[in-house]
Design a protein around this motif. Structure first.
Motif, PDB file in Angstrom:
ATOM      1  N   LEU A  59       0.905  -1.282  -0.158  1.00 53.66           N
ATOM      2  CA  LEU A  59       0.098  -0.025   0.070  1.00 53.66           C
ATOM      3  C   LEU A  59       0.906   1.246   0.023  1.00 53.66           C
ATOM      4  CD1 LEU A  59      -2.946  -0.882   2.466  1.00 53.66           C
ATOM      5  CD2 LEU A  59      -2.877  -0.748  -0.223  1.00 53.66           C
ATOM      6  N   GLN A  60       2.067   1.277   0.681  1.00 53.52           N
ATOM      7  CA  GLN A  60       2.721   2.529   1.001  1.00 53.52           C
ATOM      8  C   GLN A  60       3.732   2.515  -0.042  1.00 53.52           C
ATOM      9  OE1 GLN A  60       3.702   3.311   5.003  1.00 53.52           O
ATOM     10  NE2 GLN A  60       1.879   2.103   5.555  1.00 53.52           N
ATOM     11  N   CYS A  61       4.091   1.490  -0.828  1.00 54.20           N
ATOM     12  CA  CYS A  61       5.222   1.640  -1.703  1.00 54.20           C
ATOM     13  C   CYS A  61       4.809   1.199  -3.058  1.00 54.20           C
ATOM     14  CB  CYS A  61       6.373   0.658  -1.279  1.00 54.20           C
ATOM     15  SG  CYS A  61       7.924   0.778  -2.377  1.00 54.20           S
ATOM     16  N   VAL A  62       4.336  -0.141  -3.286  1.00 55.63           N
ATOM     17  CA  VAL A  62       4.286  -0.696  -4.585  1.00 55.63           C
ATOM     18  C   VAL A  62       2.917   0.137  -5.186  1.00 55.63           C
ATOM     19  CG1 VAL A  62       3.621  -2.425  -5.999  1.00 55.63           C
ATOM     20  CG2 VAL A  62       5.285  -2.718  -4.081  1.00 55.63           C
ATOM     21  N   ALA A  63       1.988   0.414  -4.632  1.00 55.90           N
ATOM     22  CA  ALA A  63       0.720   1.084  -5.111  1.00 55.90           C
ATOM     23  C   ALA A  63       1.059   2.447  -5.446  1.00 55.90           C
ATOM     24  CB  ALA A  63      -0.220   0.882  -4.071  1.00 55.90           C
ATOM     25  N   GLU A  64       2.101   3.091  -4.704  1.00 57.36           N
ATOM     26  CA  GLU A  64       2.259   4.275  -4.952  1.00 57.36           C
ATOM     27  C   GLU A  64       3.444   4.658  -6.143  1.00 57.36           C
ATOM     28  OE1 GLU A  64       0.702   7.181  -3.657  1.00 57.36           O
ATOM     29  OE2 GLU A  64      -0.465   5.679  -2.274  1.00 57.36           O
ATOM     30  N   GLY A  65       3.756   3.465  -6.752  1.00 57.47           N
ATOM     31  CA  GLY A  65       4.696   3.607  -7.856  1.00 57.47           C
ATOM     32  C   GLY A  65       6.241   3.715  -7.251  1.00 57.47           C
ATOM     33  N   ILE A  66       6.270   3.437  -6.263  1.00 54.41           N
ATOM     34  CA  ILE A  66       7.748   3.612  -5.581  1.00 54.41           C
ATOM     35  C   ILE A  66       8.495   2.463  -5.835  1.00 54.41           C
ATOM     36  CG2 ILE A  66       9.137   4.004  -3.591  1.00 54.41           C
ATOM     37  CD1 ILE A  66       6.647   5.813  -2.656  1.00 54.41           C
ATOM     38  N   ASN A  67       9.902   2.381  -6.242  1.00 51.33           N
ATOM     39  CA  ASN A  67      10.563   1.121  -6.354  1.00 51.33           C
ATOM     40  C   ASN A  67      10.959   0.631  -4.846  1.00 51.33           C
ATOM     41  OD1 ASN A  67      12.502  -0.730  -6.708  1.00 51.33           O
ATOM     42  ND2 ASN A  67      13.752   0.268  -8.342  1.00 51.33           N
TER      43      ASN A  67
END
Length: 145
Positions: A59-67
Protein backbone atom coordinates in the motif's frame (compact mmCIF):
# COMPACT_ATOMS: atom_id res chain seq x y z
CA UNK A 1 -6.09 -18.30 28.57
CA UNK A 2 -4.23 -19.61 31.58
CA UNK A 3 -3.44 -16.65 33.85
CA UNK A 4 -0.06 -18.18 34.76
CA UNK A 5 1.17 -18.07 31.17
CA UNK A 6 3.66 -15.34 30.35
CA UNK A 7 4.25 -13.76 26.96
CA UNK A 8 7.44 -15.84 26.62
CA UNK A 9 5.37 -19.02 27.11
CA UNK A 10 3.14 -18.45 24.09
CA UNK A 11 5.50 -16.64 21.69
CA UNK A 12 7.37 -18.05 18.73
CA UNK A 13 11.11 -17.63 19.25
CA UNK A 14 13.91 -17.31 16.75
CA UNK A 15 12.49 -14.19 15.13
CA UNK A 16 14.50 -12.67 12.31
CA UNK A 17 14.67 -8.91 11.78
CA UNK A 18 15.02 -6.89 8.66
CA UNK A 19 17.66 -4.21 9.16
CA UNK A 20 16.48 -0.61 9.23
CA UNK A 21 18.90 0.15 6.38
CA UNK A 22 17.84 -2.81 4.25
CA UNK A 23 15.44 -2.19 1.39
CA UNK A 24 11.75 -3.02 1.25
CA UNK A 25 12.68 -5.45 -1.52
CA UNK A 26 14.95 -7.25 0.96
CA UNK A 27 12.11 -7.26 3.50
CA UNK A 28 9.68 -8.70 0.94
CA UNK A 29 12.15 -11.46 0.03
CA UNK A 30 12.66 -12.28 3.72
CA UNK A 31 8.89 -12.49 4.22
CA UNK A 32 8.61 -14.82 1.24
CA UNK A 33 11.49 -17.02 2.37
CA UNK A 34 10.28 -17.18 5.98
CA UNK A 35 6.63 -17.53 4.94
CA UNK A 36 5.53 -14.66 7.19
CA UNK A 37 3.41 -11.57 6.64
CA UNK A 38 5.39 -9.21 8.81
CA UNK A 39 8.86 -8.61 10.19
CA UNK A 40 10.37 -6.66 13.02
CA UNK A 41 12.74 -3.87 11.97
CA UNK A 42 15.99 -3.73 13.92
CA UNK A 43 18.54 -0.94 14.00
CA UNK A 44 22.32 -1.19 13.81
CA UNK A 45 22.27 -1.86 17.58
CA UNK A 46 20.02 -4.92 17.01
CA UNK A 47 17.26 -3.23 19.00
CA UNK A 48 13.66 -3.27 17.81
CA UNK A 49 12.82 -0.13 15.83
CA UNK A 50 9.48 -1.05 14.29
CA UNK A 51 7.40 -3.54 12.39
CA UNK A 52 6.67 -3.84 8.69
CA UNK A 53 4.04 -5.97 6.99
CA UNK A 54 3.53 -7.16 3.45
CA UNK A 55 0.46 -4.91 3.36
CA UNK A 56 2.61 -1.88 4.31
CA UNK A 57 4.94 -2.59 1.40
CA UNK A 58 2.09 -3.00 -1.08
CA UNK A 59 0.00 0.00 0.00
CA UNK A 60 2.69 2.53 0.90
CA UNK A 61 5.27 1.67 -1.71
CA UNK A 62 4.24 -0.50 -4.66
CA UNK A 63 0.76 1.01 -5.06
CA UNK A 64 2.35 4.48 -5.05
CA UNK A 65 4.69 3.52 -7.89
CA UNK A 66 7.77 3.60 -5.66
CA UNK A 67 10.58 1.11 -6.27
CA UNK A 68 10.83 -1.08 -3.13
CA UNK A 69 14.56 -1.55 -3.80
CA UNK A 70 15.04 2.19 -3.17
CA UNK A 71 13.22 2.50 0.18
CA UNK A 72 14.81 1.62 3.51
CA UNK A 73 12.71 -0.58 5.77
CA UNK A 74 13.33 1.75 8.71
CA UNK A 75 11.47 4.57 6.98
CA UNK A 76 8.25 2.53 7.24
CA UNK A 77 8.44 1.52 10.89
CA UNK A 78 5.34 3.40 12.08
CA UNK A 79 3.88 3.10 15.58
CA UNK A 80 5.54 0.38 17.62
CA UNK A 81 3.87 -1.88 20.15
CA UNK A 82 5.66 -4.63 22.07
CA UNK A 83 5.36 -6.59 25.29
CA UNK A 84 7.79 -7.62 28.00
CA UNK A 85 8.55 -11.34 27.95
CA UNK A 86 7.51 -11.62 31.60
CA UNK A 87 4.13 -9.89 31.17
CA UNK A 88 1.01 -12.01 31.53
CA UNK A 89 -0.13 -13.57 28.29
CA UNK A 90 -3.55 -11.98 28.82
CA UNK A 91 -1.83 -8.58 28.65
CA UNK A 92 -0.47 -9.51 25.20
CA UNK A 93 -4.01 -10.30 24.10
CA UNK A 94 -5.23 -6.95 25.44
CA UNK A 95 -2.47 -4.99 23.67
CA UNK A 96 -3.21 -6.76 20.37
CA UNK A 97 -6.94 -6.12 20.71
CA UNK A 98 -6.54 -2.49 21.78
CA UNK A 99 -4.24 -1.60 18.89
CA UNK A 100 -5.86 -4.00 16.39
CA UNK A 101 -2.57 -5.72 15.57
CA UNK A 102 -1.92 -9.31 14.56
CA UNK A 103 1.76 -9.52 15.50
CA UNK A 104 3.32 -8.42 18.77
CA UNK A 105 7.10 -8.41 19.35
CA UNK A 106 8.26 -9.85 22.67
CA UNK A 107 11.14 -8.02 24.36
CA UNK A 108 13.25 -9.36 27.23
CA UNK A 109 13.73 -6.19 29.26
CA UNK A 110 16.06 -7.98 31.70
CA UNK A 111 18.34 -9.10 28.86
CA UNK A 112 19.27 -5.73 27.42
CA UNK A 113 15.88 -4.99 25.90
CA UNK A 114 16.46 -7.63 23.22
CA UNK A 115 13.86 -9.02 20.84
CA UNK A 116 13.32 -12.68 21.70
CA UNK A 117 10.11 -13.62 19.92
CA UNK A 118 6.79 -12.75 18.36
CA UNK A 119 3.20 -13.41 19.38
CA UNK A 120 0.91 -13.96 16.40
CA UNK A 121 -2.70 -14.93 15.86
CA UNK A 122 -1.58 -18.56 15.64
CA UNK A 123 0.06 -18.33 19.08
CA UNK A 124 -3.13 -16.87 20.50
CA UNK A 125 -5.29 -19.54 18.87
CA UNK A 126 -3.26 -22.28 20.58
CA UNK A 127 -3.69 -20.65 24.00
CA UNK A 128 -7.10 -18.96 23.98
CA UNK A 129 -10.56 -20.19 24.80
CA UNK A 130 -13.13 -20.15 21.98
CA UNK A 131 -14.72 -17.11 23.64
CA UNK A 132 -11.40 -15.22 23.73
CA UNK A 133 -10.70 -16.09 20.09
CA UNK A 134 -14.11 -14.74 19.07
CA UNK A 135 -13.54 -11.54 21.05
CA UNK A 136 -10.06 -11.06 19.57
CA UNK A 137 -11.36 -11.55 16.02
CA UNK A 138 -14.27 -9.16 16.52
CA UNK A 139 -12.00 -6.45 17.94
CA UNK A 140 -9.03 -6.79 15.59
CA UNK A 141 -11.00 -7.35 12.40
CA UNK A 142 -13.94 -5.02 13.10
CA UNK A 143 -14.09 -2.68 10.17
CA UNK A 144 -10.72 -3.91 8.93
CA UNK A 145 -10.29 -4.14 5.24
Amino acid sequence: MNKQLKARDIMTGGVQCVGAHQSLLDAAKMMRDLNVGGLPICGDDNKLKGMITDRDIVLQCVAEGINPAEVQAGSMSGELHWIDADADATEALEVMEQHRIKRLPVIDVKQGHSLIGMITEANLAKNLSDEQIAEFASRVYAGAG
